[in-house]
Write an enzyme that holds these catalytic residues in place. Structure first.
Site, PDB file in Angstrom:
ATOM      1  N   VAL A  18       8.510  -6.297  -6.623  1.00 59.77           N
ATOM      2  CA  VAL A  18       8.914  -6.002  -7.817  1.00 59.77           C
ATOM      3  C   VAL A  18       9.153  -4.393  -7.823  1.00 59.77           C
ATOM      4  O   VAL A  18      10.259  -4.076  -8.393  1.00 59.77           O
ATOM      5  CB  VAL A  18       7.619  -6.215  -8.849  1.00 59.77           C
ATOM      6  CG1 VAL A  18       7.902  -5.535 -10.186  1.00 59.77           C
ATOM      7  CG2 VAL A  18       7.325  -7.668  -8.942  1.00 59.77           C
ATOM      8  N   ARG A  51      11.255 -11.450   5.289  1.00 60.16           N
ATOM      9  CA  ARG A  51      12.338 -12.497   5.434  1.00 60.16           C
ATOM     10  C   ARG A  51      13.648 -11.830   5.195  1.00 60.16           C
ATOM     11  O   ARG A  51      14.122 -11.726   3.936  1.00 60.16           O
ATOM     12  CB  ARG A  51      11.886 -13.503   4.427  1.00 60.16           C
ATOM     13  CG  ARG A  51      10.678 -14.288   5.016  1.00 60.16           C
ATOM     14  CD  ARG A  51      10.508 -15.677   3.857  1.00 60.16           C
ATOM     15  NE  ARG A  51      10.094 -15.170   2.889  1.00 60.16           N
ATOM     16  CZ  ARG A  51       8.790 -14.692   2.400  1.00 60.16           C
ATOM     17  NH1 ARG A  51       7.722 -14.813   3.267  1.00 60.16           N
ATOM     18  NH2 ARG A  51       8.603 -14.416   1.124  1.00 60.16           N
ATOM     19  N   GLY A 138       0.940   4.290 -12.452  1.00 58.64           N
ATOM     20  CA  GLY A 138       2.418   3.854 -12.863  1.00 58.64           C
ATOM     21  C   GLY A 138       3.337   5.084 -13.122  1.00 58.64           C
ATOM     22  O   GLY A 138       3.328   6.049 -12.432  1.00 58.64           O
ATOM     23  N   LYS A 209      -8.350   4.024  -7.889  1.00 58.51           N
ATOM     24  CA  LYS A 209      -7.907   4.960  -8.295  1.00 58.51           C
ATOM     25  C   LYS A 209      -8.712   5.941  -8.883  1.00 58.51           C
ATOM     26  O   LYS A 209      -8.472   7.361  -8.988  1.00 58.51           O
ATOM     27  CB  LYS A 209      -7.191   4.465  -9.644  1.00 58.51           C
ATOM     28  CG  LYS A 209      -5.967   3.526  -9.120  1.00 58.51           C
ATOM     29  CD  LYS A 209      -5.588   2.603 -10.524  1.00 58.51           C
ATOM     30  CE  LYS A 209      -4.506   1.705 -10.069  1.00 58.51           C
ATOM     31  NZ  LYS A 209      -3.977   0.945 -11.304  1.00 58.51           N
TER      32      LYS A 209
END
EC number: 1.1.1.3
Length: 437
Positions: A18, A51, A138, A209
């Site tokens: 992602v 892959r 993030g 964190k």
């Protein structure tokens, strides 16, 4: 390693999930802007995946760039972006990249919390950068503000919501009144929680964190093993209702504090659920958002808020780091390395000091309150408020709610043990810390 003027900077990407997909897409779509900001074009020379032949239509790069040979890829890059996560093979690949002269941008909180000093030492040895803004919250810029913007200040406390999954679950429980299992299932259905949510709901993610935040804030090496950790699996709908009755919400908090223990400076680092007054800025952080509250001597109180996960938000933080390390490659020099000069001891949870909300199931008869109060007094825990509620349908039973003043965790634990031995106390139904008041 000197950069030849006009030459592009070779970028290797480890992982294309992602976050990695979003990083690759933004490197291509924003190529001109990134080149102007970095001082050189950023050229993807390879993307390491398990892959390589699998179609990836959402990643706008030449399929020939995909490779399963990550070890070879990192030897021919100027900048390596690591978004595969976990300890191994990420650690070996990062160290190999640095040994071959590449600066590294990582989002790997688990590795940084476990073995950050080794990564820092290797970066210093080979004269390269190690940046990891995306590892904690993030898109939220928090690490560089602590490390650089507040470098002239004295940080006293860092307290935050750094896990979006747990915040979504606790927020949903508060809004709907639903139970824990039901809201976890809802979070999974919406993509906010993994199929196996253990790392989030048991506090492992937040503890890693917290270790990173404490290390930067207090110039001390703190690992995940130093962090006291409690998850949210024991939080019940009754706890949420009790918080609401006290005009509070329940949040999973990462709390890093500079404290005094035995007359010397020390560090306390902990992760656990806590009641937070609705008047506190962290109480208004909803759904899967993150926020970090910083208290410092000169700047006072600061809060950083935003999306703490997701492909594009995390990729934004990654690319901010990529531009920073690219500038250093072009102009020469390095960013800040590890600062662990303070070398403060990390105290155990027993020395952490906060307030507490205790719910007791007791006999409804004269003298019970005096026994309960004596148990608190015997262990040096001062009571702030007491509230008794009759239990419907049980005329001789009652619920006793006690909120304390600040006390050490060790003193509170001893008090709870003493309460449990009283004949008048049927059960210590819940104990929850109160923060931010």
């Amino acid at each position: 390693m000197a950069h030849e003027p006009g030459a592009p900077l070779r970028v290797a990407l480890l992982g294309c999930g992602v976050v990695g997909s979003a990083v690759a897409r933004m490197l291509v779509e924003q190529a001109d802007d990134l080149a102007a900001r970095a001082g050189a074009r950023l050229e993807i020379v390879g993307i390491a995946v398990r892959r390589p032949q699998r179609p990836r239509p959402d990643v706008p790069v030449d399929p020939a760039l995909f490779t399963a040979d990550a070890e070879e890829l990192v030897t021919r890059a100027d900048v390596v972006i690591e978004v595969i996560g976990g300890i191994d093979p990420a650690r070996a690949l990062i160290l190999r990249a640095m040994e071959h002269g590449a600066s590294v941008v990582s989002a790997n909180k688990a590795l940084l919390a476990e073995d950050g000093p080794t990564l820092y030492d290797t970066a210093a040895r080979y004269g390269v950068d190690l940046y990891y803004e995306a590892a904690v919250a993030g898109a939220i810029p928090i690490l560089r503000p602590i490390q650089e913007s507040l470098a002239g200040d004295h940080v006293r406390k860092v307290m935050g919501i750094v896990n979006g999954t747990t915040n979504f679950v606790l927020d949903a429980m508060d809004v709907s009144g639903a139970g824990f299992a039901e809201t976890v299932a809802q979070a999974q259905a919406l993509g906010y929680a993994e199929a196996d949510p253990t790392a989030d709901i048991e506090g492992f993610d937040a503890a890693a964190k917290a270790a990173i935040l404490a290390s930067l804030a207090f110039h001390t090496r703190v690992s995940a093993a130093d962090v006291h950790r409690e998850g949210i699996t024991e939080v019940t709908a009754a706890d949420i209702r009790a918080a609401r009755e006290n005009d509070c919400v329940v949040k999973l908090l990462a709390i890093c504090e500079r404290v005094t223990a035995d007359g010397t400076d020390a560090v306390s680092v902990r992760v656990h659920p806590a009641m937070v007054p609705r008047s506190h800025p962290l109480a208004s952080v909803r759904e899967a958002f993150n926020a970090v509250f910083v208290e410092s001597a000169a700047a006072g109180e600061l809060m950083f808020y935003g999306r703490g996960a997701g492909g594009d938000p995390t990729a934004s933080a990654v690319l901010g780091d990529v531009v920073a390390v690219a500038r250093h490659r072009v102009a020469g020099g390095r960013g800040p390395g590890e600062s662990a000069y303070a070398d403060l001891p990390v105290v155990d949870m027993g020395q952490a000091v906060t307030r507490y909300h205790i719910s007791l199931d007791v006999a409804d008869r004269p003298g019970v309150l005096a026994q309960v109060a004596a148990a608190f007094a015997d262990h040096g825990v001062s009571i702030e408020t007491v509230r008794q509620q009759a239990v419907a349908g049980e005329g001789e039973r009652a619920k006793l709610i006690v909120v304390t003043h600040r006390a050490s965790d060790a003193a509170l634990s001893a008090t709870v043990s003493a309460l449990g031995s009283l004949d008048a106390v049927d059960d210590v139904a819940s104990v929850m810390r109160v923060e931010g008041a």
